[in-house]
Write an enzyme that holds these catalytic residues in place. Structure first.
Site, PDB file in Angstrom:
ATOM      1  N   CYS A  67       0.803  -1.229   0.000  1.00 64.09           N
ATOM      2  CA  CYS A  67       0.000   0.000   0.000  1.00 64.09           C
ATOM      3  C   CYS A  67       0.834   1.276   0.000  1.00 64.09           C
ATOM      4  O   CYS A  67       0.584   2.197  -0.784  1.00 64.09           O
ATOM      5  CB  CYS A  67      -0.946  -0.001   1.191  1.00 64.09           C
ATOM      6  SG  CYS A  67      -2.047  -1.424   1.240  1.00 64.09           S
ATOM      7  N   ASP A 126     -13.299  -8.656   1.151  1.00 71.84           N
ATOM      8  CA  ASP A 126     -13.060  -7.237   0.869  1.00 71.84           C
ATOM      9  C   ASP A 126     -14.365  -6.500   1.108  1.00 71.84           C
ATOM     10  O   ASP A 126     -15.321  -6.653   0.351  1.00 71.84           O
ATOM     11  CB  ASP A 126     -12.583  -7.050  -0.572  1.00 71.84           C
ATOM     12  CG  ASP A 126     -12.115  -5.631  -0.867  1.00 71.84           C
ATOM     13  OD1 ASP A 126     -12.468  -4.707  -0.103  1.00 71.84           O
ATOM     14  OD2 ASP A 126     -11.397  -5.434  -1.866  1.00 71.84           O
ATOM     15  N   ARG A 128     -14.800  -3.165   1.261  1.00 68.47           N
ATOM     16  CA  ARG A 128     -14.774  -1.761   0.861  1.00 68.47           C
ATOM     17  C   ARG A 128     -15.946  -1.401  -0.044  1.00 68.47           C
ATOM     18  O   ARG A 128     -16.424  -2.215  -0.822  1.00 68.47           O
ATOM     19  CB  ARG A 128     -13.457  -1.444   0.150  1.00 68.47           C
ATOM     20  CG  ARG A 128     -12.269  -1.426   1.079  1.00 68.47           C
ATOM     21  CD  ARG A 128     -10.972  -1.237   0.331  1.00 68.47           C
ATOM     22  NE  ARG A 128     -10.652  -2.395  -0.505  1.00 68.47           N
ATOM     23  CZ  ARG A 128      -9.546  -2.491  -1.225  1.00 68.47           C
ATOM     24  NH1 ARG A 128      -8.671  -1.492  -1.232  1.00 68.47           N
ATOM     25  NH2 ARG A 128      -9.313  -3.582  -1.951  1.00 68.47           N
TER      26      ARG A 128
END
Length: 205
Positions: A67, A126, A128
């Site tokens: 990241c 995930d 998100r």
């Protein structure tokens, strides 16, 4: 979703000077940021990235993920082009939060991969959501992106909000011995497009 613009200021960085735009999601209380450079409201596709918050990688120099390397690479690419936008989204740990991310790391230390750890904690692989990107980009006058990502889910999410992805720009940075397994999982289980080095590669300890 009620995302409102709050304020903007200059933000000098080692890569150049950006404009920092602050937004508030009034429903969740989360604060999101956009960094822009140059004229991004001229209608032409804009070099851009959706970057979910990663305290460990972005600020603490963790080598467990890629990241921080991707954040630096995206800002450098925007600065080199002189025009672009990065949305910094407060979705730590693929949406599970910092403390749960540490819990997931603990499970990974015991042998689980990044997806298995999330599932063992009762979360999706995930979690998100990218709905906040539409009002943020609309405020900035951006409707078309040359998106820096390896994640096809981000492309589909933007297109579902009527934001054109004119091009996907690969952003592969920071491979090392500590994150090789993590990146292999992202390619093999989450469909991230990471090239021949990882695509379809099974994890090994």
């Amino acid at each position: 979703m009620s995302v409102v613009f709050v304020a903007a200021s200059k933000l000098p960085t080692p890569f150049g000077e950006f404009t920092m735009h602050g937004f508030l999601d009034e429903e969740s209380g989360k604060e999101h940021v956009a960094l822009s450079m140059g004229d991004i409201a001229d209608g032409a596709p804009v070099l851009g990235r959706l970057h979910s918050e990663c305290l460990t990688g972005d600020a603490l120099f963790s080598l467990r993920c890629d990241c921080g390397f991707q954040l630096e690479g995206a800002l450098a690419a925007i600065a080199e082009e002189g025009r672009g936008v990065l949305l910094y989204l407060r979705q730590e740990g693929r949406g599970i939060g910092l403390l749960n991310k540490i819990r997931a790391y603990e499970l990974q230390d015991g042998g689980a991969d990044t997806v298995e750890a999330n599932l063992q904690l009762g979360f999706g692989a995930d979690q998100r959501d990218y709905a906040m990107c539409q009002p943020m980009l609309a405020h900035l006058g951006v409707s078309s992106l040359r998106l820096m990502t390896n994640n096809p889910r981000k492309v589909k999410a933007l297109e579902s909000y009527a934001i054109t992805v004119a091009e996907r720009v690969p952003l592969q940075r920071g491979l090392n011995k500590h994150n090789r397994r993590y990146l292999a999982t992202k390619a093999g289980k989450l469909g991230h497009m990471l090239g021949s080095l990882h695509q379809g590669e099974a994890e090994t300890t």
